[in-house]
Design an enzyme around this catalytic site. Structure first.
Site, PDB file in Angstrom:
ATOM      1  N   ASP A 177      -2.145 -17.268  -4.351  1.00  0.00           N
ATOM      2  CA  ASP A 177      -2.192 -16.739  -2.989  1.00  0.00           C
ATOM      3  C   ASP A 177      -3.594 -17.024  -2.475  1.00  0.00           C
ATOM      4  OD1 ASP A 177       0.394 -15.722  -3.056  1.00  0.00           O
ATOM      5  OD2 ASP A 177      -0.251 -13.791  -3.853  1.00  0.00           O
ATOM      6  N   ASP A 182      10.884 -12.603   1.576  1.00  0.00           N
ATOM      7  CA  ASP A 182      10.224 -11.360   1.174  1.00  0.00           C
ATOM      8  C   ASP A 182      11.215 -10.238   1.435  1.00  0.00           C
ATOM      9  OD1 ASP A 182       7.858 -12.713   0.581  1.00  0.00           O
ATOM     10  OD2 ASP A 182       7.091 -12.492   2.619  1.00  0.00           O
TER      11      ASP A 182
END
Length: 256
Positions: free
Chosen positions: A12, A131
């Site tokens: 990330d 998500d």
């Protein structure tokens, strides 16, 4: 012969640094993305996923320069996502050295974009990132909803139905992150992982919640995922990729 299951470290990246948060918040620095990617390549990771977590929220394009640097030093498949909104964004990333491109928020606003991208570049390089957060209460049939903008905005979309729609439009793979589990280190949400994996014919990558090697194996054996993605356990030196592969093999999972 069973297909080998993949282990995918996830980077990330926020403003050019690898970070790791808990439930998409409370970010801590983990280092330079190119150095970290090279380490995983040397350890024998099957792939690397690079997500520019600032891109969609701030409206910034993914850092092509970092992708170019990474692709020049890493020789395993590289999936890149974050702020991918147009066919040109995908082309730029593929030209910079990405093997696959992950689409998240843009797919929700314009599902046909996924079909257009798959037609243009081939399903094999189009990943749709989902998500998901559990929205059903105790005693209700389990239900998970899609969130966008780095997990900040609810959409009202059912995660399983959405994943099926994305497969129908030409997505080659689903990257499924449980927002309830992200960074919590107590295992994947095996319910949503299994529900989506069993509903689709394309690979599902389980993400969100790995705290130990058993969790990786559970994602495959109980979640029916084709690949497992982890960040914290690798970035901060708790486990190495070879240790993860050895453990999974000991559980009877075919690994590369």
């Amino acid at each position: 012969m069973a297909l080998a299951k993949r282990i995918i470290p996830c980077l990330d990246v926020d403003n050019g640094r690898v970070v790791k948060g808990v439930k998409f918040e409370n970010i801590r620095d983990a280092g330079d993305p190119v150095e970290i990617a090279r380490r995983y390549d040397e350890q024998g990771a099957d792939e690397i996923t690079f997500l520019d977590i600032t891109a969609s929220v701030d409206g910034r394009d993914t850092t092509l320069h970092t992708v170019e640097r990474m692709a020049s030093q890493v020789f395993i498949p590289l999936t890149v996502g974050g702020g991918v909104r147009t066919v040109q964004d995908i082309r730029n990333l593929l030209n910079a050295g990405a093997d696959k491109v992950s689409i998240n928020t843009a797919a929700v606003f314009n599902p046909e974009f996924v079909g257009e991208a798959a037609d243009r570049f081939g399903s094999q390089c189009i990943v749709v990132a989902i998500d998901a957060k559990k929205v059903s209460g105790p005693g209700e049939a389990p239900r998970w909803e899609i969130f966008t903008h780095g997990g900040r905005k609810p959409t009202g979309l059912d995660a399983v139905e959405w994943a099926k729609k994305m497969e129908g439009l030409g997505a080659g793979e689903i990257l499924l992150t449980s927002m309830d589990q992200d960074g919590m280190k107590n295992g994947f949400d095996l319910g949503v992982t299994r529900a989506i994996s069993d509903a689709l014919g394309i690979p599902v990558i389980a993400s969100g919640g790995v705290g130990n090697l058993q969790h990786l194996a559970d994602g495959i054996l109980e979640g029916h995922a084709s690949a497992v993605l982890a960040a914290s356990i690798f970035h901060f030196g708790e486990y190495t990729v070879p240790e993860a592969k050895a453990y999974m093999a000991s559980r009877g999972i075919v690994v590369r």
